[in-house]
Write an enzyme that holds these catalytic residues in place. Structure first.
Site, PDB file in Angstrom:
ATOM      1  N   TYR A 167       0.742  -1.183   0.030  1.00  0.00           N
ATOM      2  CA  TYR A 167       0.046   0.036  -0.049  1.00  0.00           C
ATOM      3  C   TYR A 167       0.943   1.215  -0.044  1.00  0.00           C
ATOM      4  O   TYR A 167       1.658   1.370   0.945  1.00  0.00           O
ATOM      5  CB  TYR A 167      -0.883   0.051   1.233  1.00  0.00           C
ATOM      6  CG  TYR A 167      -1.846   1.366   0.927  1.00  0.00           C
ATOM      7  CD1 TYR A 167      -2.818   1.390   0.134  1.00  0.00           C
ATOM      8  CD2 TYR A 167      -1.415   2.234   2.019  1.00  0.00           C
ATOM      9  CE1 TYR A 167      -3.433   2.590   0.011  1.00  0.00           C
ATOM     10  CE2 TYR A 167      -2.214   3.487   1.876  1.00  0.00           C
ATOM     11  CZ  TYR A 167      -3.314   3.973   0.866  1.00  0.00           C
ATOM     12  OH  TYR A 167      -4.237   4.569   0.733  1.00  0.00           O
ATOM     13  N   ASN A 226      -2.598   6.520   6.851  1.00  0.00           N
ATOM     14  CA  ASN A 226      -3.250   7.205   7.630  1.00  0.00           C
ATOM     15  C   ASN A 226      -3.957   6.168   8.845  1.00  0.00           C
ATOM     16  O   ASN A 226      -3.665   4.891   8.913  1.00  0.00           O
ATOM     17  CB  ASN A 226      -4.356   8.136   7.260  1.00  0.00           C
ATOM     18  CG  ASN A 226      -5.407   7.801   6.714  1.00  0.00           C
ATOM     19  OD1 ASN A 226      -5.726   6.456   6.739  1.00  0.00           O
ATOM     20  ND2 ASN A 226      -6.041   8.299   5.688  1.00  0.00           N
ATOM     21  N   GLU A 273       2.833 -36.172  28.943  1.00  0.00           N
ATOM     22  CA  GLU A 273       1.783 -35.247  28.426  1.00  0.00           C
ATOM     23  C   GLU A 273       0.365 -35.827  28.481  1.00  0.00           C
ATOM     24  O   GLU A 273      -0.583 -35.296  27.888  1.00  0.00           O
ATOM     25  CB  GLU A 273       2.242 -34.351  27.343  1.00  0.00           C
ATOM     26  CG  GLU A 273       3.326 -33.410  27.695  1.00  0.00           C
ATOM     27  CD  GLU A 273       3.692 -32.424  26.538  1.00  0.00           C
ATOM     28  OE1 GLU A 273       4.274 -31.415  26.775  1.00  0.00           O
ATOM     29  OE2 GLU A 273       3.183 -32.781  25.521  1.00  0.00           O
ATOM     30  N   GLN A 305      10.449  15.450  10.403  1.00  0.00           N
ATOM     31  CA  GLN A 305       9.733  14.321  10.687  1.00  0.00           C
ATOM     32  C   GLN A 305       8.265  15.070  10.911  1.00  0.00           C
ATOM     33  O   GLN A 305       7.294  14.343  10.585  1.00  0.00           O
ATOM     34  CB  GLN A 305      10.388  13.714  11.931  1.00  0.00           C
ATOM     35  CG  GLN A 305       9.458  12.574  12.174  1.00  0.00           C
ATOM     36  CD  GLN A 305       9.509  11.445  11.244  1.00  0.00           C
ATOM     37  OE1 GLN A 305      10.705  11.369  10.615  1.00  0.00           O
ATOM     38  NE2 GLN A 305       8.565  10.529  10.852  1.00  0.00           N
ATOM     39  N   GLU A 329      10.559   5.567  16.252  1.00  0.00           N
ATOM     40  CA  GLU A 329      10.822   4.874  14.966  1.00  0.00           C
ATOM     41  C   GLU A 329      12.040   5.155  14.507  1.00  0.00           C
ATOM     42  O   GLU A 329      12.725   4.390  13.812  1.00  0.00           O
ATOM     43  CB  GLU A 329       9.731   5.415  14.055  1.00  0.00           C
ATOM     44  CG  GLU A 329       9.603   5.157  12.934  1.00  0.00           C
ATOM     45  CD  GLU A 329       8.760   5.827  11.930  1.00  0.00           C
ATOM     46  OE1 GLU A 329       8.413   5.607  10.413  1.00  0.00           O
ATOM     47  OE2 GLU A 329       8.174   6.946  12.371  1.00  0.00           O
ATOM     48  N   HIS A 330      12.376   6.365  14.419  1.00  0.00           N
ATOM     49  CA  HIS A 330      13.816   6.988  14.195  1.00  0.00           C
ATOM     50  C   HIS A 330      14.626   7.759  15.098  1.00  0.00           C
ATOM     51  O   HIS A 330      13.982   8.226  16.064  1.00  0.00           O
ATOM     52  CB  HIS A 330      13.604   7.858  12.952  1.00  0.00           C
ATOM     53  CG  HIS A 330      12.743   7.739  11.965  1.00  0.00           C
ATOM     54  ND1 HIS A 330      11.690   7.971  11.803  1.00  0.00           N
ATOM     55  CD2 HIS A 330      13.059   7.118  10.761  1.00  0.00           C
ATOM     56  CE1 HIS A 330      11.069   7.408  10.585  1.00  0.00           C
ATOM     57  NE2 HIS A 330      12.052   7.187  10.025  1.00  0.00           N
ATOM     58  N   HIS A 367       0.775 -39.954  20.431  1.00  0.00           N
ATOM     59  CA  HIS A 367       2.120 -39.361  20.187  1.00  0.00           C
ATOM     60  C   HIS A 367       3.092 -40.470  20.382  1.00  0.00           C
ATOM     61  O   HIS A 367       4.063 -40.728  19.898  1.00  0.00           O
ATOM     62  CB  HIS A 367       2.410 -38.085  20.968  1.00  0.00           C
ATOM     63  CG  HIS A 367       1.954 -36.766  20.325  1.00  0.00           C
ATOM     64  ND1 HIS A 367       0.554 -36.943  20.144  1.00  0.00           N
ATOM     65  CD2 HIS A 367       2.462 -35.713  19.714  1.00  0.00           C
ATOM     66  CE1 HIS A 367       0.100 -35.554  19.613  1.00  0.00           C
ATOM     67  NE2 HIS A 367       1.464 -35.030  19.459  1.00  0.00           N
ATOM     68  N   ASP A 394      15.417   7.535   4.698  1.00  0.00           N
ATOM     69  CA  ASP A 394      14.179   7.729   4.007  1.00  0.00           C
ATOM     70  C   ASP A 394      14.272   7.588   2.472  1.00  0.00           C
ATOM     71  O   ASP A 394      13.214   6.997   2.106  1.00  0.00           O
ATOM     72  CB  ASP A 394      13.373   9.214   4.448  1.00  0.00           C
ATOM     73  CG  ASP A 394      12.709   9.125   5.630  1.00  0.00           C
ATOM     74  OD1 ASP A 394      12.610   7.898   6.252  1.00  0.00           O
ATOM     75  OD2 ASP A 394      12.177  10.266   5.742  1.00  0.00           O
ATOM     76  N   SER A 450       4.367   8.757  12.318  1.00  0.00           N
ATOM     77  CA  SER A 450       5.651   8.850  12.250  1.00  0.00           C
ATOM     78  C   SER A 450       6.227   9.607  13.282  1.00  0.00           C
ATOM     79  O   SER A 450       5.705  10.594  14.016  1.00  0.00           O
ATOM     80  CB  SER A 450       6.028   9.426  10.744  1.00  0.00           C
ATOM     81  OG  SER A 450       7.479   8.822  10.525  1.00  0.00           O
ATOM     82  N   HIS A 456       5.368  15.247   8.162  1.00  0.00           N
ATOM     83  CA  HIS A 456       4.629  14.092   7.892  1.00  0.00           C
ATOM     84  C   HIS A 456       3.187  14.283   7.787  1.00  0.00           C
ATOM     85  O   HIS A 456       2.473  13.795   7.206  1.00  0.00           O
ATOM     86  CB  HIS A 456       5.107  12.767   8.408  1.00  0.00           C
ATOM     87  CG  HIS A 456       6.392  12.056   7.715  1.00  0.00           C
ATOM     88  ND1 HIS A 456       6.261  11.626   6.494  1.00  0.00           N
ATOM     89  CD2 HIS A 456       7.496  11.892   8.193  1.00  0.00           C
ATOM     90  CE1 HIS A 456       7.242  11.227   6.185  1.00  0.00           C
ATOM     91  NE2 HIS A 456       8.158  11.254   6.995  1.00  0.00           N
TER      92      HIS A 456
END
Length: 427
Positions: free
Chosen positions: A124, A209, A410, A255, A322-323, A415, A356, A233, A258
């Site tokens: 996207y 968004n 178990e 930043q 994030e950064h 098994h 970026d 961001s 944004h």
């Protein structure tokens, strides 16, 4: 920006809070659109494109003629810049290739992992106030390296039903298979559920968004994976007295532009630098094309004065940005203390803009504190690791009794029996 001097421990959680909105109505809208796309397919997507993007579409797919037209609309210097960025991103992600290793855990018991690409992925790409053609490179390039068979891209058209030509050129360079004119929640629904035109994908990547993020999280509750949960961001700059105030201010503003819900955080050991940065922000802000957006984001943002860099890093790791930009005299020692961050930029010249666009690292990163648990997009994001094992008769003898004992403990008799039969067959 708010300023806080020498905060107490009890204040740190409040400093790390992101902008909050009431999502009750948002989630209801997202559910309604996703349900409609699931039921009506292309018709629903076209209706929402008309409603939200004001584009009357006959078809959703971008044609080959439109791809050729886009090539003619982009000046050669920008094409060269896109190609340079792609080459660097490709080189960095190529280096992340998985190396298969076979391990004999016991004689006759061999185990290994194979990296297998996700067959069909969806990307996207936002196209509203800032058409992010750089994100096409960040998402499609590693998908192509990983070997994904089909790379599907959705991005909103303009009012004339056209996709930004730079997005199309970047998609061609990065190897996208199919491109569709769809934005917002309807695009996420189309890729998650499939329509007459848009194929259903197995994993969806990309920013967006709050509606797009909510849609991604909603479809991830079903059979469609997503790259990561995310929010608006953000950047954190840790700076000492040696930092360049103009550079710091520029990084904060880059930043902030944004979106109005973005957030920037400066943590510094120097009150003089903090004052200089404030002055630089005030001086640079009016000259920015998106100054109104940046100014709104700065209302959510903070400058924090701390006693020393150890305290600065404790706050940064708690914030999990994030950064993270480290503008300090000794970047190496401070970098070793980074625990939670999406991507780290070291020194005065490593601006976030480099990452970026063109340094080679991926700019699709965890936000909203998710860097405590998530990585940014990388080559592994497009792969699955499938484990294999092979047992010889010797291997059965080596581990069979342990398997029997554990299965019996178990209370899983079938098994145990599966192993017991094999042991008996060996005499």
């Amino acid at each position: 920006m708010k300023t806080i001097r020498y905060p107490e421990q009890s204040e740190l959680d409040a400093i790390c809070q992101r902008p909050h909105i009431d999502t009750t109505q948002l989630l209801a809208t997202v559910r309604s659109v996703l349900d409609d796309v699931r039921q009506r397919g292309d018709a629903a997507v076209k209706d929402y494109e008309l409603r939200f993007d004001h584009a009357q579409l006959d078809t959703l797919a971008v044609s080959e003629a439109e791809m050729h037209e886009a090539e003619s609309l982009i000046p050669q210097p920008l094409k060269d810049a896109i190609q340079l960025a792609h080459d660097n991103i490709q080189a960095f992600h190529h280096a992340q290739a998985f190396m298969e290793v076979r391990v004999e855990t016991r004689p006759g018991v061999t185990c290994w992992q194979r990296s297998v690409p996700i067959e069909r992925v969806g990307l996207y790409i936002p196209g509203g106030t800032a058409p992010l053609f750089s994100t096409v490179l960040m998402l499609a390039t590693p998908a192509r390296i990983a070997g994904c068979r089909e790379i599907v891209l959705c991005t909103p058209p303009d009012r004339e039903g056209r996709v930004n030509p730079a997005i199309l050129v970047a998609a061609r360079i990065a190897g996208v298979n199919r491109i569709f004119k769809a934005g917002g929640v309807q695009a996420i629904g189309a890729m998650a559920y499939g329509t007459e035109s848009v194929p259903r994908v197995y994993k969806i990547f990309g920013p967006g968004n709050q509606y797009v993020m909510a849609a991604k999280q909603q479809v991830s509750l079903g059979q469609t994976a997503i790259d990561m949960p995310a929010g608006p961001s953000e950047v954190c700059v840790v700076a000492d007295a040696t930092a360049n105030a103009a550079f710091v201010a520029a990084d904060l503003l880059s930043q902030a532009e944004h979106g109005i819900d973005s957030q920037v955080l400066l943590i510094t050991t120097s009150e003089e630098l903090m004052n200089q940065v404030q002055n630089q922000v005030a001086a640079q802000l009016p000259h920015l094309p998106r100054h109104e957006i940046a100014a709104k984001a700065l209302e959510n943002s903070t400058m924090v004065l701390v006693h020393d860099l150890d305290e600065a890093m404790r706050l940064s790791n708690l914030y999990a940005p994030e950064h993270l930009i480290l503008q300090v005299s000794d970047t190496d020692s401070l970098a070793a203390k980074v625990v939670n961050a999406g991507s780290v930029f070291l020194g005065q010249y490593a601006c976030e803009s480099a990452g970026d666009y063109a340094s080679g690292t991926n700019h699709t990163l965890p936000t909203h504190g998710y860097a405590t648990a998530y990585s940014g997009v990388n080559l592994d994001s497009y792969c699955r690791k499938i484990t294999f094992q092979n047992l010889t008769p010797e291997g059965i003898r080596r581990i069979g009794p342990a398997v029997e004992l554990m299965a019996e403990a178990e209370q899983l008799g079938a098994h145990k029996n599966a192993m017991t039969l094999r042991l008996k067959s060996l005499g």
